[in-house]
Design a protein around this motif. Structure first.
Motif, PDB file in Angstrom:
ATOM      1  N   ALA A  67      -6.042 -10.996   8.386  1.00  0.00           N
ATOM      2  CA  ALA A  67      -5.039 -10.146   9.029  1.00  0.00           C
ATOM      3  C   ALA A  67      -3.654 -10.687   8.698  1.00  0.00           C
ATOM      4  CB  ALA A  67      -5.245 -10.125  10.537  1.00  0.00           C
ATOM      5  N   TYR A  68      -2.750  -9.791   8.356  1.00  0.00           N
ATOM      6  CA  TYR A  68      -1.353 -10.154   8.128  1.00  0.00           C
ATOM      7  C   TYR A  68      -0.483  -9.341   9.082  1.00  0.00           C
ATOM      8  CZ  TYR A  68      -2.284 -12.709   3.780  1.00  0.00           C
ATOM      9  OH  TYR A  68      -2.714 -13.618   2.850  1.00  0.00           O
ATOM     10  N   ASP A  69       0.529  -9.999   9.634  1.00  0.00           N
ATOM     11  CA  ASP A  69       1.509  -9.333  10.493  1.00  0.00           C
ATOM     12  C   ASP A  69       2.900  -9.803  10.095  1.00  0.00           C
ATOM     13  OD1 ASP A  69      -0.099  -7.892  12.774  1.00  0.00           O
ATOM     14  OD2 ASP A  69      -1.042  -9.866  12.524  1.00  0.00           O
ATOM     15  N   GLY A  70       3.856  -8.892  10.154  1.00  0.00           N
ATOM     16  CA  GLY A  70       5.225  -9.235   9.790  1.00  0.00           C
ATOM     17  C   GLY A  70       6.114  -8.015   9.834  1.00  0.00           C
ATOM     18  N   SER A  71       7.129  -8.001   8.977  1.00  0.00           N
ATOM     19  CA  SER A  71       8.083  -6.896   8.919  1.00  0.00           C
ATOM     20  C   SER A  71       8.207  -6.396   7.487  1.00  0.00           C
ATOM     21  CB  SER A  71       9.460  -7.334   9.423  1.00  0.00           C
ATOM     22  OG  SER A  71       9.400  -7.747  10.775  1.00  0.00           O
ATOM     23  N   LEU A  72       8.300  -5.074   7.352  1.00  0.00           N
ATOM     24  CA  LEU A  72       8.546  -4.448   6.065  1.00  0.00           C
ATOM     25  C   LEU A  72       9.884  -3.732   6.141  1.00  0.00           C
ATOM     26  CD1 LEU A  72       7.616  -3.396   3.224  1.00  0.00           C
ATOM     27  CD2 LEU A  72       6.689  -1.414   4.445  1.00  0.00           C
ATOM     28  N   THR A  73      10.778  -4.050   5.198  1.00  0.00           N
ATOM     29  CA  THR A  73      12.091  -3.403   5.150  1.00  0.00           C
ATOM     30  C   THR A  73      12.180  -2.533   3.911  1.00  0.00           C
ATOM     31  OG1 THR A  73      13.117  -5.270   6.296  1.00  0.00           O
ATOM     32  CG2 THR A  73      14.581  -3.773   5.105  1.00  0.00           C
ATOM     33  N   VAL A  74      12.570  -1.259   4.104  1.00  0.00           N
ATOM     34  CA  VAL A  74      12.746  -0.333   2.973  1.00  0.00           C
ATOM     35  C   VAL A  74      14.212   0.082   2.919  1.00  0.00           C
ATOM     36  CG1 VAL A  74      10.372   0.474   3.004  1.00  0.00           C
ATOM     37  CG2 VAL A  74      12.091   1.691   4.365  1.00  0.00           C
ATOM     38  N   PRO A  75      14.772   0.290   1.720  1.00  0.00           N
ATOM     39  CA  PRO A  75      16.217   0.486   1.594  1.00  0.00           C
ATOM     40  C   PRO A  75      16.701   1.908   1.868  1.00  0.00           C
ATOM     41  CG  PRO A  75      15.220   0.465  -0.570  1.00  0.00           C
ATOM     42  CD  PRO A  75      14.120   0.171   0.404  1.00  0.00           C
ATOM     43  N   THR A  76      15.795   2.905   1.781  1.00  0.00           N
ATOM     44  CA  THR A  76      16.224   4.299   1.826  1.00  0.00           C
ATOM     45  C   THR A  76      15.259   5.109   2.678  1.00  0.00           C
ATOM     46  OG1 THR A  76      17.032   4.047  -0.445  1.00  0.00           O
ATOM     47  CG2 THR A  76      16.849   6.295   0.396  1.00  0.00           C
ATOM     48  N   THR A  77      15.788   6.071   3.398  1.00  0.00           N
ATOM     49  CA  THR A  77      14.944   6.997   4.150  1.00  0.00           C
ATOM     50  C   THR A  77      14.248   7.963   3.188  1.00  0.00           C
ATOM     51  OG1 THR A  77      16.372   6.878   6.109  1.00  0.00           O
ATOM     52  CG2 THR A  77      14.952   8.829   5.894  1.00  0.00           C
ATOM     53  N   GLY A  78      12.959   8.166   3.393  1.00  0.00           N
ATOM     54  CA  GLY A  78      12.231   9.101   2.540  1.00  0.00           C
ATOM     55  C   GLY A  78      10.740   8.833   2.569  1.00  0.00           C
ATOM     56  N   ARG A  79      10.025   9.471   1.642  1.00  0.00           N
ATOM     57  CA  ARG A  79       8.567   9.347   1.583  1.00  0.00           C
ATOM     58  C   ARG A  79       8.167   8.195   0.666  1.00  0.00           C
ATOM     59  NH1 ARG A  79       4.542  14.232   2.089  1.00  0.00           N
ATOM     60  NH2 ARG A  79       5.455  13.897   4.148  1.00  0.00           N
ATOM     61  N   TYR A  80       7.297   7.330   1.193  1.00  0.00           N
ATOM     62  CA  TYR A  80       6.814   6.173   0.444  1.00  0.00           C
ATOM     63  C   TYR A  80       5.303   6.292   0.227  1.00  0.00           C
ATOM     64  CZ  TYR A  80      11.317   3.900   1.061  1.00  0.00           C
ATOM     65  OH  TYR A  80      12.667   3.596   1.002  1.00  0.00           O
ATOM     66  N   ARG A  81       4.866   5.779  -0.909  1.00  0.00           N
ATOM     67  CA  ARG A  81       3.439   5.771  -1.215  1.00  0.00           C
ATOM     68  C   ARG A  81       2.930   4.332  -1.202  1.00  0.00           C
ATOM     69  NH1 ARG A  81       1.082   9.583  -5.708  1.00  0.00           N
ATOM     70  NH2 ARG A  81       1.378  10.938  -3.873  1.00  0.00           N
ATOM     71  N   PHE A  82       1.824   4.131  -0.477  1.00  0.00           N
ATOM     72  CA  PHE A  82       1.155   2.838  -0.425  1.00  0.00           C
ATOM     73  C   PHE A  82      -0.204   2.956  -1.109  1.00  0.00           C
ATOM     74  CE2 PHE A  82       4.139   2.774   3.079  1.00  0.00           C
ATOM     75  CZ  PHE A  82       4.643   1.480   3.062  1.00  0.00           C
TER      76      PHE A  82
END
Length: 645
Positions: A307-322
Motif C-alpha cells: 500500500a502506498y499513501d501520499g499526495s499527487l500534484t497535477v499542474p493543470t485542470t483537466g482530464r487525466y489518464r492513469f
C-alpha cells in the motif's frame, strides 16, 4: 567458389546492439503498440488555412497530391480539403507558420515530396528537421530527409560557416510521390529568466517507422530559420521557399508541466488470498517512507501486497489518464483474475481505477483540478508466475506527457536489459527461416532474404507470397537467439512496407470470385523448395494445382526497389482456366499518370514493364485488388513487375 547458405554462419553477418531497435520482452505474444493507452493528440484542421498565420499564395488547401516521377519538382494538387500543398514561385514562396505557439512538443505528420524537392519542418520556427527527396542516397548527410540541419555563421570563415548538422542514422526515405510519416519528439530550450540553462533537443525523430535521430542537442537556430533568437516558445513552421511539398495529418501534443508525488509512505504485507480490501484490515510486516513506487518493499516475488499513501500534484485542470500494469498477470487463465492479482488507485478518497487481474493493463480517465490530491495505491500478488513482480503506474494529461509515477530504476527488467541482436549481410545474400508477426497473425513458415544492396524481403513459404519488403538493416533476432530462443520471432528492421501476404497465384471460379486469404489444401498449393542462382539469391518454387511456379525477387537495377518475376509452367494436361496472379491487395489502389499503381494510400507503387498486359483493378469484399490473368504460350507464362517504395 561462392557457397551461399541458409543462415547459420555468423561470419556472414555483423551482429551488434544497435540503438535503432528495442528488444521485445521474452515470450511476448506480439510486439506491443507503443501508442497503446495514450490520450489522443490534437489535430491541426486543414479545411482552410485558419490555423496558420497569413502567408503567401504558394500555400493552398487541397484534397490530395500527385507527382510526375519523371520530372523534377512536379507536384500537382487535387481538389478537396485535408492536405496542405506548397507550390513556390519567384513571386510567392512564403513559409507556413502555425498560430499555435509551443515549447516541448510531440508532433507527427505525413509529407509527400516530388523528385528533387527540398523543404523542412522547423520546431519553434527555429530548429529544422530536413525534408528532401533522398530516395536512393547511399550515405545521407544532414541535408537529407530526417537530418537535423546545420547551423550557419559566416564569421567562422570561408568553408567553415556550417556546423552542428546531424545526418540521419540511415536513409529511411520513400520514393517521390509516396506519403512519408514523421514523428518528432522535441524539447524546447529552457531559461532561468533570460539566461538559457538548457539547449533545444530532438529527443527522437522517427521517419517511416525508423528511429533516425535520438537525443540531438541544438545550440541555436539552424540555417535559414526565420527567427535567429531563442525563446521559450515559438510556432511550428513548414518551409515554403525551397521546393514543392504536400503535408497532411498534423497532430501534436504540447507539454507545459509534470505531475509529482510527495509525502509518500508504504506498507508491505504477506498473506494468503489477499485483495485490495484485505490490505487495509491487516497489519503490515514493514512500513516507512518511500521515494518512489515499486514492489521493492515487499521483498518477495509471491504472496505479497503493498500500500502506498501520499499526495499527487497535477499542474493543470483537466482530464487525466492513469494506467496500471501488473506484469505478473499471465497469458494463461490460471494466472488471471482477482484471485491472482489486482490493484486499486484512489484519489481524494474515491476509487478511480480498479485492476481486476484479467489482463496485465488497466486504465481509467479522471477529471482533476490543478493542485494537490490525496493519493492511495493498493496492489497484490497471490500466485507465482515466474519471477515477474514489476508494477508500473503511468499518468498523462493536459500539458503533461505520459510519465512514470513508479520508480523505473527499481523495475526488475531495468537490471537485466537485453541488447537487441540485429543482423546485417556483409558480402552476399543470406536466407533466414523464422516466425514473424504480420498483421496480428504469427506466420510460422517465413523465409527472410537479406541482400548486400540493402533491399530485403520476408516471404511466407506456405502461401507463396512476400509479406514485407524493406531497406536498411536486415533483421532483429533477439527472440530467436537470446536465451533459449523459444519464440523464434524475427522482426524486419528499416523502412518496412507491409504487403498483403495473400497467396500470389490462385484459380478463381469466375472473374468476380473472391481472392483466397490462404491456400491450406495441398491439392491447391504445394511447396517445392527453392534454388539459388550464382549470386546466392533464391528462386522459390511451388505448385498451384498442376501449375509449377518459380518466384524470383531481386533488387531492381533501376533503383532501390524490388523486381519480381514469376515463371509459370503448365503441362499439357493442366487446365489454366481462371488462373490469376495477384500483384497487390490493399485498402485502395489507384492508377497513376505514368501507368504505375499506388497501393494503400500511396504507401508503395507497383510498376509494370513497358508493353505488359494491363492488369485488372477491382473492388472485392471491401478491398482493392490488382490481378493479372495468366496467358500461356506453349505451356509457359511470365508475369513480372516491380515494388517501389
Amino acid at each position: 567458389m561462392r557457397h551461399p547458405y541458409i543462415l547459420c554462419l555468423a561470419t556472414l553477418f555483423s551482429a551488434a546492439a544497435l540503438p535503432i531497435v528495442s528488444a521485445q520482452a521474452p515470450h511476448a505474444p506480439e510486439p506491443p503498440d507503443p501508442s497503446a493507452g495514450l490520450l489522443p493528440a490534437q489535430s491541426i484542421p486543414l479545411t482552410d488555412l485558419g490555423a496558420f498565420r497569413p502567408t503567401a499564395a504558394n500555400w493552398r488547401v487541397a484534397g490530395g497530391a500527385t507527382v510526375d516521377r519523371g520530372r523534377n519538382l512536379a507536384l500537382q494538387a487535387e481538389p478537396g480539403t485535408g492536405v496542405l500543398v506548397n507550390s513556390p514561385t519567384d513571386a510567392a514562396k512564403g513559409h507556413l507558420l502555425t498560430t499555435m505557439q509551443h515549447g516541448d512538443l510531440d508532433v507527427s505528420l505525413d509529407v509527400m515530396l516530388p523528385k528533387g524537392s527540398n523543404s523542412g519542418v522547423y520546431l519553434m520556427g527555429r530548429y529544422e528537421v530536413q525534408l528532401f527527396d533522398s530516395w536512393g542516397v547511399a550515405s545521407p548527410t544532414f541535408a537529407d530527409i530526417g537530418g537535423i540541419y546545420q547551423r550557419w555563421d559566416e564569421k567562422r570563415g570561408a568553408g567553415n560557416e556550417g556546423y552542428e548538422g546531424t545526418p540521419p542514422r540511415l536513409n529511411a526515405s520513400r520514393a517521390p510521390g509516396l506519403w512519408q510519416h514523421l514523428d518528432i519528439v522535441f524539447r524546447a530550450p529552457k531559461f532561468d529568466g533570460k539566461r538559457k540553462i538548457a539547449n533545444a533537443r530532438f529527443t527522437q525523430v522517427v521517419l517511416n517507422g525508423v528511429v533516425v535521430q535520438e537525443n540531438v542537442e541544438v545550440t541555436g537556430p539552424t540555417r535559414a530559420a526565420p527567427f535567429q533568437d531563442e525563446q521559450p516558445t515559438g510556432p511550428l513552421m513548414i518551409q515554403g521557399d525551397h521546393g514543392p511539398v504536400a503535408v497532411r495529418n498534423i497532430r501534436y501534443k504540447s507539454y507545459t508541466g509534470a505531475a509529482t508525488l510527495s509525502d509518500l509512505r508504504f506498507r508491505a504485507y504477506t498473506g494468503e488470498q489477499m485483495d485490495s480490501a484485505w490490505i487495509d484490515t491487516h497489519t503490515p510486516v514493514r512500513e516507512g517512507a518511500a521515494t518512489g513506487i515499486s514492489t521493492e518493499p515487499a521483498q518477495a516475488t509471491n504472496k505479497f501486497a503493498v500500500a502506498y499513501d501520499g499526495s499527487l500534484t497535477v499542474p493543470t485542470t483537466g482530464r487525466y489518464r492513469f494506467i496500471v500494469n501488473l506484469d505478473w498477470v499471465g497469458a494463461e487463465p490460471a494466472m488471471q483474475g482477482p484471485a491472482v492479482a489486482g490493484a486499486r488507485l484512489s484519489l481524494d478518497g474515491k476509487t478511480v481505477l480498479s485492476h481486476t487481474g484479467t489482463a496485465r493493463r488497466a486504465m481509467a480517465d479522471v477529471d482533476l483540478t490543478a493542485g494537490k490530491h490525496v493519493f492511495a495505491l493498493r496492489f497484490y500478488k497471490n500466485r507465482q508466475y515466474g519471477a515477474e513482480r514489476d508494477l508500473s503506474l503511468w499518468i498523462e494529461g493536459p500539458g503533461v506527457r505520459r510519465q512514470a509515477l513508479h520508480d523505473e530504476t527499481l523495475l526488475a527488467s531495468a537490471g537485466n536489459p537485453v541488447s537487441p541482436i540485429v543482423l546485417q549481410p556483409q558480402m552476399e545474400p543470406v536466407l533466414l527461416r523464422s516466425f514473424e508477426w504480420h498483421r496480428h497473425s504469427k506466420r510460422t513458415t517465413v523465409m527472410s532474404v537479406a541482400d548486400p544492396t540493402g533491399v530485403h524481403y520476408s516471404y511466407d513459404l506456405a502461401q507463396g507470397a512476400p509479406i514485407f519488403v524493406w531497406r536498411g538493416p536486415f533483421l532483429e533476432t533477439t527472440q530467436m537467439w537470446d536465451g533459449r530462443g523459444e519464440d523464434q520471432i524475427a522482426r524486419p528492421v528499416g523502412s518496412t512496407v507491409d504487403l498483403a501476404g495473400a497467396p500470389t497465384v490462385a484459380v478463381l471460379g469466375d472473374a468476380n470470385a473472391a481472392w483466397p486469404d490462404s491456400l491450406p489444401d495441398e491439392r491447391e498449393f504445394t511447396r517445392l523448395g527453392f534454388q539459388l542462382d550464382k549470386a546466392g539469391r533464391p528462386t522459390i518454387r511451388s505448385r498451384v494445382r498442376d501449375i509449377t511456379v518459380e518466384d524470383a525477387l531481386r533488387p531492381d537495377s533501376s533503383g532501390p526497389s524490388l523486381h519480381r518475376e514469376l515463371r509459370l509452367h503448365a503441362p499439357a494436361s493442366a487446365s489454366a482456366n481462371g488462373l490469376y496472379v495477384l500483384l497487390a491487395q490493399g485498402r485502395n489502389i489507384a492508377r497513376q499518370g505514368d501507368g504505375s499503381y499506388a497501393v494503400d494510400d500511396k504507401s508503395y507503387l507497383v510498376t509494370l514493364p513497358s508493353g505488359a498486359a494491363q492488369p485488372v483493378l477491382r473492388e472485392q469484399n471491401g478491398r482493392a485488388e490488382l490481378l493479372v490473368p495468366v496467358r500461356f504460350d506453349r505451356g509457359e507464362a511470365t508475369v513480372d513487375y516491380s515494388i517501389v517504395w
